[in-house]
Design an enzyme around this catalytic site. Structure first.
Site, PDB file in Angstrom:
ATOM      1  N   GLN A  24     -34.178 -36.176  -7.411  1.00 42.72           N
ATOM      2  CA  GLN A  24     -34.997 -37.383  -7.623  1.00 42.72           C
ATOM      3  C   GLN A  24     -36.374 -37.217  -6.984  1.00 42.72           C
ATOM      4  OE1 GLN A  24     -33.944 -40.917  -5.430  1.00 42.72           O
ATOM      5  NE2 GLN A  24     -35.072 -42.273  -6.814  1.00 42.72           N
ATOM      6  N   TYR A  28     -23.142 -38.419   5.552  1.00 41.23           N
ATOM      7  CA  TYR A  28     -24.561 -38.233   5.200  1.00 41.23           C
ATOM      8  C   TYR A  28     -25.436 -38.551   6.413  1.00 41.23           C
ATOM      9  CZ  TYR A  28     -28.992 -39.076   2.717  1.00 41.23           C
ATOM     10  OH  TYR A  28     -30.299 -39.053   2.289  1.00 41.23           O
TER      11      TYR A  28
END
Ligand code: VAH
Length: 315
Positions: free
Chosen positions: A10, A140
């Protein structure tokens, strides 16, 4: 020359285009794991297939092109990571470690994004300070805090010029996000244009920091070009542009598409992740140390996003 890892992602897709336009096509080497994922990146300049967990191959590319700046954007994001923590650790941590080791040997700069995910449930949620408690509860977030500490270590111990920002949710029309918790804020625009309705997977009052991609790309260039003598912090700077909840973005879209409707089907995994993140960040350190100053808020982002997506979807 600049090497971008994760160039088909992205951020990487648009960063590659911006850097090729800014520094010249021959000064940017785009790389990503999978051939054929992104024609724009692969066919409009120098491209190498590279898996960042292969340190030997990474070193060969850095030496082949005499890379002086590594922008390491290859990563597994929060929601996908909770389904495969071992893959996330391998890509996010071993990939970063390989970049830092090559930089230690060659003198290259390393930019690696952190995230608001580097904060956890015990972090102050409103106007989260630059320096505060970081006990994230997602793999994460653990990789982002670990990455911040590893990058600071390589700067202090070996003098590697490491820099990073803690990105909020990023919204863009060029490339879809890759499995994050904030992805709803991108998909809502697509669905508003395609079907006029959207089912949101986070609850109505879930506030998170967000940023339009043009501001995110500017922050990377600004920080990498900043005078190092002015940097008190390095890994990583809080930066944000806006904080909103699903109801806020729905109401902003309705100003352009009055008949737009939204309902909710909350994804418990993503909701738990979102609840553990800040509601809003204090980004005064970035403003003071390298002139961070975003241009897009919810209003002008929505206008631009809908206009650009209309053109993209028409094609
Ligand atoms: C994610 N978009 O949702 C990423 C980002 C702050 C969120 O790190 O995982």
């Amino acid at each position: 020359r600049i090497l971008i890892t994760g160039a088909s992602g992205q951020i990487g897709t648009e960063l590659t285009e911006l850097l090729r336009n800014t520094y010249g096509v021959d000064n940017v080497v785009a790389s990503s794991r999978g051939h054929g994922k992104n024609k724009t990146v692969e066919e409009n300049g120098i491209y190498e297939a590279l898996d960042v967990t292969d340190g030997k191959h990474l070193g060969e590319i850095v030496n082949k092109y005499k890379i002086d700046t590594i922008m390491n954007l290859a990563a597994v994001l929060s929601a996908v990571g909770e389904k495969n923590p071992q893959l996330l650790w391998d890509v996010n941590m071993n990939g970063l470690y390989n970049c830092l080791e090559v930089a230690r040997e060659t003198g290259a700069m390393v930019f690696t994004p952190s995230s608001i995910a580097a904060f956890g449930p015990s972090t102050p949620k409103d106007l989260t300070p630059q320096d505060t408690l970081q006990r994230p509860s997602t793999i994460y977030g653990v990789s982002k805090v670990s990455g911040e500490l590893l990058c600071d270590y390589y700067f202090n111990k070996f003098g590697v010029d490491t820099r990073g920002v803690r990105f909020p949710g990023l919204i863009s029309y060029a490339a879809l996000p890759g499995g994050g918790t904030t992805d709803y804020a991108v998909h809502i625009y697509y669905d508003a244009l395609k079907s006029g309705k959207f089912t949101c997977n986070l609850s109505a009052d879930t506030y998170m920091d967000m940023m339009y991609m043009p501001d995110a790309l500017d922050s990377i260039v600004q920080l990498c070009e900043a005078d190092p003598s002015k940097l008190i912090h390095r890994n990583a700077f809080n930066i944000t542009a806006m904080s909103f909840c699903p109801e806020d973005i729905k109401n902003e879209i309705k100003k352009h598409i009055p008949e737009f409707e939204m309902d909710y089907d909350v994804d418990s995994v993503k909701q738990t992740i979102a609840n553990s993140w800040p509601n809003s960040l204090d980004d005064s350190a970035a403003r003071e140390e390298w002139g961070w100053n975003p241009k897009y808020n919810l209003e002008n982002m929505t206008a631009d996003m809908l206009a650009k997506l209309k053109m993209k979807l028409a094609l």
